[in-house]
Design an enzyme around this catalytic site. Structure first.
Site, short mmCIF file in Angstrom:
data_model
loop_
_atom_site.label_atom_id
_atom_site.label_comp_id
_atom_site.label_asym_id
_atom_site.label_seq_id
_atom_site.Cartn_x
_atom_site.Cartn_y
_atom_site.Cartn_z
N SER A 64 0.79 -1.32 0.10
CA SER A 64 0.08 0.05 -0.06
C SER A 64 1.02 1.26 0.10
O SER A 64 2.00 1.21 0.32
CB SER A 64 -0.94 0.12 1.17
OG SER A 64 -1.37 -1.20 1.52
N1 SAH Z 1 -0.62 -4.76 4.15
C1 SAH Z 1 0.07 -5.15 2.98
C2 SAH Z 1 -0.74 -4.74 1.72
C3 SAH Z 1 -1.16 -6.05 1.10
S1 SAH Z 1 -2.37 -6.07 -0.30
C4 SAH Z 1 1.39 -4.58 2.67
O1 SAH Z 1 2.02 -3.83 3.62
O2 SAH Z 1 2.23 -5.03 1.75
C5 SAH Z 1 -3.64 -6.95 0.49
C6 SAH Z 1 -3.30 -8.35 0.68
O3 SAH Z 1 -4.45 -8.66 1.28
C7 SAH Z 1 -2.76 -9.30 -0.48
O4 SAH Z 1 -1.81 -9.89 0.13
C8 SAH Z 1 -4.05 -10.29 -0.52
O5 SAH Z 1 -3.46 -11.64 -0.90
C9 SAH Z 1 -4.57 -10.33 0.71
N2 SAH Z 1 -5.95 -10.74 1.16
C10 SAH Z 1 -6.99 -10.58 0.38
N3 SAH Z 1 -8.23 -11.26 0.69
C11 SAH Z 1 -7.47 -11.95 1.94
C12 SAH Z 1 -8.38 -12.67 3.06
N4 SAH Z 1 -9.47 -12.96 3.06
N5 SAH Z 1 -7.55 -13.10 3.98
C13 SAH Z 1 -6.18 -12.76 4.12
N6 SAH Z 1 -5.51 -12.05 3.24
C14 SAH Z 1 -6.33 -11.56 2.33
#
Ligand code: SAH
Length: 220
Positions: A64
């Site tokens: 993000s």
């Molecule tokens: N906070 C992260 C952002 C990752 S993007 C960072 O700092 O890099 C969002 C993430 O949410 C992705 O990796 C995706 O696989 C995950 N995601 C989506 N749906 C999800 C769910 N139901 N449970 C766990 N993770 C999920």
């Protein structure tokens, strides 16, 4: 640009820009200053790590934008502190590369961060190792079900946007707790939603539009 020695200076500039956008909580700004964001992206992208942009982290997911991470964590804290100067227990849905989990690890007593993609869960574990944050717990699972064992949470933060707030998150939220999550809103857009729980009352506030990867159910 060598990111080893002078990454502190680049982060100071990034924090100044985030502060100029209205983020004022010193705990949040301090945490963003501490966590070396370039360690969470591929070497080829490290040079862009201190720009205010989301970047690819593999498996079609993104880290993000730092200003959005700061904004969401400031909302999550809402000025609240425990006696130790931090927020209490926090759950994060969507560990991704682990960057936000590390930032949360600097502001909360305990962090339970859930990721549904094994490849990213493993990558986050690698990325977080040098930071030695014993209070950050990485879990492989479907975050839509939350993590009841860590509940109740003072704060819940989602990094992926769904159609509706899963009931499990509301159930696992402590009295006086807050959820910050992107959700779909009418008109086909996504907005940041704040949920506040006070006794049996659950108040929902819709804030600015955002753009997050989709919240998906099940493991992959
Ligand atoms: N906070 C992260 C952002 C990752 S993007 C960072 O700092 O890099 C969002 C993430 O949410 C992705 O990796 C995706 O696989 C995950 N995601 C989506 N749906 C999800 C769910 N139901 N449970 C766990 N993770 C999920």
């Amino acid at each position: 640009m060598g990111l080893g020695m002078d990454s502190q200076a680049v982060r100071t500039r990034m924090v100044q820009k985030i502060a100029a956008q209205g983020i004022a909580d010193p705990l949040v700004l301090g945490a963003i200053h501490t966590v070396q964001r370039h360690r969470f992206v591929d070497t080829a992208l490290a040079i862009q790590a201190y720009e205010d942009t989301s970047l690819p982290i593999g498996l079609e997911q993104t880290i993000s934008k730092p200003s959005v991470v700061a904004r969401m964590i400031e909302l999550l804290l809402g000025g609240r502190r425990e006696a130790n100067g931090r927020l209490g227990r926090v759950m994060e849905i969507g560990t991704g590369c682990g960057y936000q989990a590390a930032v949360l690890g600097c502001v909360a007593a305990e962090v339970y961060s859930i990721e549904r993609l094994r490849g990213l869960h493993d990558k986050a574990r690698e990325n977080l190792r040098p930071f030695r944050l014993p209070n950050v717990h990485l879990l492989l699972g479907d975050g839509m079900a939350g993590y009841a064992k860590g509940a109740p949470y003072a704060g819940i933060i989602a990094a992926a946007g769904g159609e509706a707030m899963p009931q499990a998150w509301i159930d696992q939220l402590a009295d006086g707790g807050r959820i910050i999550a992107p959700m779909h809103v009418p008109g086909g857009k996504q907005a940041l939603i704040v949920v506040e729980k006070a006794g049996v009352q659950v108040k929902q506030t819709v804030l600015e539009n955002v753009h997050f990867v989709p919240l998906k159910s099940g493991l992959a």
